[in-house]
Design a protein around this motif. Structure first.
Motif, PDB file in Angstrom:
ATOM      1  N   UNK A 119      12.772 -39.861  27.256  1.00 33.55           N
ATOM      2  CA  UNK A 119      11.571 -40.448  26.651  1.00 33.55           C
ATOM      3  C   UNK A 119      10.749 -39.391  25.931  1.00 33.55           C
ATOM      4  N   UNK A 120      10.593 -38.237  26.539  1.00 34.14           N
ATOM      5  CA  UNK A 120       9.807 -37.168  25.918  1.00 34.14           C
ATOM      6  C   UNK A 120      10.546 -36.577  24.720  1.00 34.14           C
ATOM      7  N   UNK A 121      11.871 -36.546  24.787  1.00 34.59           N
ATOM      8  CA  UNK A 121      12.651 -36.062  23.649  1.00 34.59           C
ATOM      9  C   UNK A 121      12.452 -36.974  22.447  1.00 34.59           C
ATOM     10  N   UNK A 122      12.464 -38.288  22.654  1.00 34.55           N
ATOM     11  CA  UNK A 122      12.275 -39.236  21.557  1.00 34.55           C
ATOM     12  C   UNK A 122      10.926 -38.993  20.879  1.00 34.55           C
ATOM     13  N   UNK A 123       9.882 -38.836  21.688  1.00 32.76           N
ATOM     14  CA  UNK A 123       8.547 -38.579  21.129  1.00 32.76           C
ATOM     15  C   UNK A 123       8.535 -37.247  20.371  1.00 32.76           C
ATOM     16  N   UNK A 124       9.162 -36.223  20.944  1.00 31.93           N
ATOM     17  CA  UNK A 124       9.212 -34.914  20.283  1.00 31.93           C
ATOM     18  C   UNK A 124      10.011 -34.983  18.995  1.00 31.93           C
ATOM     19  N   UNK A 125      11.171 -35.634  19.041  1.00 31.51           N
ATOM     20  CA  UNK A 125      12.009 -35.780  17.839  1.00 31.51           C
ATOM     21  C   UNK A 125      11.221 -36.443  16.717  1.00 31.51           C
ATOM     22  N   UNK A 126      10.561 -37.546  17.052  1.00 36.25           N
ATOM     23  CA  UNK A 126       9.809 -38.269  16.028  1.00 36.25           C
ATOM     24  C   UNK A 126       8.678 -37.419  15.460  1.00 36.25           C
ATOM     25  N   UNK A 127       7.939 -36.743  16.329  1.00 34.66           N
ATOM     26  CA  UNK A 127       6.827 -35.906  15.870  1.00 34.66           C
ATOM     27  C   UNK A 127       7.343 -34.747  15.013  1.00 34.66           C
ATOM     28  N   UNK A 128       8.405 -34.112  15.460  1.00 36.50           N
ATOM     29  CA  UNK A 128       8.956 -32.987  14.705  1.00 36.50           C
ATOM     30  C   UNK A 128       9.460 -33.428  13.337  1.00 36.50           C
ATOM     31  N   UNK A 129      10.207 -34.531  13.313  1.00 38.07           N
ATOM     32  CA  UNK A 129      10.764 -34.987  12.040  1.00 38.07           C
ATOM     33  C   UNK A 129       9.675 -35.499  11.104  1.00 38.07           C
ATOM     34  N   UNK A 130       8.640 -36.105  11.656  1.00 38.88           N
ATOM     35  CA  UNK A 130       7.504 -36.503  10.824  1.00 38.88           C
ATOM     36  C   UNK A 130       6.824 -35.276  10.225  1.00 38.88           C
ATOM     37  N   UNK A 131       6.712 -34.220  11.004  1.00 36.26           N
ATOM     38  CA  UNK A 131       6.134 -32.978  10.504  1.00 36.26           C
ATOM     39  C   UNK A 131       6.999 -32.404   9.378  1.00 36.26           C
ATOM     40  N   UNK A 132       8.307 -32.396   9.584  1.00 29.17           N
ATOM     41  CA  UNK A 132       9.235 -31.909   8.559  1.00 29.17           C
ATOM     42  C   UNK A 132       9.053 -32.729   7.276  1.00 29.17           C
ATOM     43  N   UNK A 133       8.953 -34.035   7.424  1.00 38.10           N
ATOM     44  CA  UNK A 133       8.762 -34.904   6.263  1.00 38.10           C
ATOM     45  C   UNK A 133       7.458 -34.633   5.547  1.00 38.10           C
ATOM     46  N   UNK A 134       6.408 -34.335   6.304  1.00 38.72           N
ATOM     47  CA  UNK A 134       5.104 -34.063   5.702  1.00 38.72           C
ATOM     48  C   UNK A 134       5.134 -32.826   4.813  1.00 38.72           C
ATOM     49  N   UNK A 135       6.058 -31.920   5.080  1.00 38.70           N
ATOM     50  CA  UNK A 135       6.147 -30.706   4.277  1.00 38.70           C
ATOM     51  C   UNK A 135       6.555 -30.996   2.836  1.00 38.70           C
ATOM     52  N   UNK A 136       7.111 -32.173   2.611  1.00 44.66           N
ATOM     53  CA  UNK A 136       7.590 -32.526   1.274  1.00 44.66           C
ATOM     54  C   UNK A 136       6.525 -33.255   0.461  1.00 44.66           C
ATOM     55  N   UNK A 137       5.362 -33.485   1.047  1.00 44.42           N
ATOM     56  CA  UNK A 137       4.250 -34.074   0.312  1.00 44.42           C
ATOM     57  C   UNK A 137       4.555 -35.420  -0.320  1.00 44.42           C
ATOM     58  N   UNK A 138       5.452 -36.183   0.276  1.00 44.79           N
ATOM     59  CA  UNK A 138       5.788 -37.494  -0.263  1.00 44.79           C
ATOM     60  C   UNK A 138       6.793 -37.450  -1.398  1.00 44.79           C
ATOM     61  N   UNK A 139       7.325 -36.274  -1.699  1.00 49.22           N
ATOM     62  CA  UNK A 139       8.299 -36.140  -2.781  1.00 49.22           C
ATOM     63  C   UNK A 139       9.658 -36.707  -2.418  1.00 49.22           C
TER      64      UNK A 139
END
Length: 158
Positions: A109-129
């Protein structure tokens, strides 16, 4: 939000996990199996018409992500069954050892939350591009592959 994969229809993907499986077989004895994550997606991108497009990258990584997710779920189910049986055995013996199955569930359960948060952070680095979709999909693929390999190793070491 991931881009639509409409530009590369699922039936047009040239995808197989054979390259990943061969990589794991070759590097497994050295413990370097994580390097095999993404091998099949990369081949898919090379071999699929339009595979280097944003939609193609998302589709190919999505295919490998799905394969890793299936492996993760199978390993998790088998490991959970073993852990529950061991927890019961230990309880029947009167052991006060911590139960393993709730710890596995908590980790998942904690891995799922971490995975989602990490990948969302990675996505944010692209500024919506246009790189956002492949970056997020790649993150999910890599993280899912790593956990699948970890759980499979736990089963092997059991």
């Amino acid at each position: 939000m991931l881009p639509e994969a409409g530009a590369v229809a699922a039936q047009e993907l040239v995808f197989s996990m054979q390259a990943t499986d061969a990589c794991i077989a070759d590097s497994g004895h050295e413990g370097n199996t994580e390097q095999c994550i993404g091998v099949s997606a990369n081949l898919c991108m090379e071999r699929t018409n339009g595979g280097q497009s944003t939609a193609g990258m998302v589709a190919c990584m999505g295919a490998e992500l799905e394969a890793w997710d299936q492996r993760l779920n199978a390993a998790y189910a088998e490991l959970m069954a073993r852990e529950k049986a061991e927890d019961k055995e230990m309880a029947d013996l009167g052991s006060a050892a911590p139960k393993q199955s709730p710890a596995l569930l908590d980790m998942q359960r904690k891995w799922i939350a971490y995975r989602d948060a990490r990948c969302n952070y990675i996505g944010a680095q692209w500024g919506g591009g246009s790189g956002t979709g492949p970056a997020v999909q790649g993150c999910h693929m890599v993280m899912t592959g790593k956990l699948a390999l970890f759980l499979q190793q736990m089963l092997t070491d059991y």
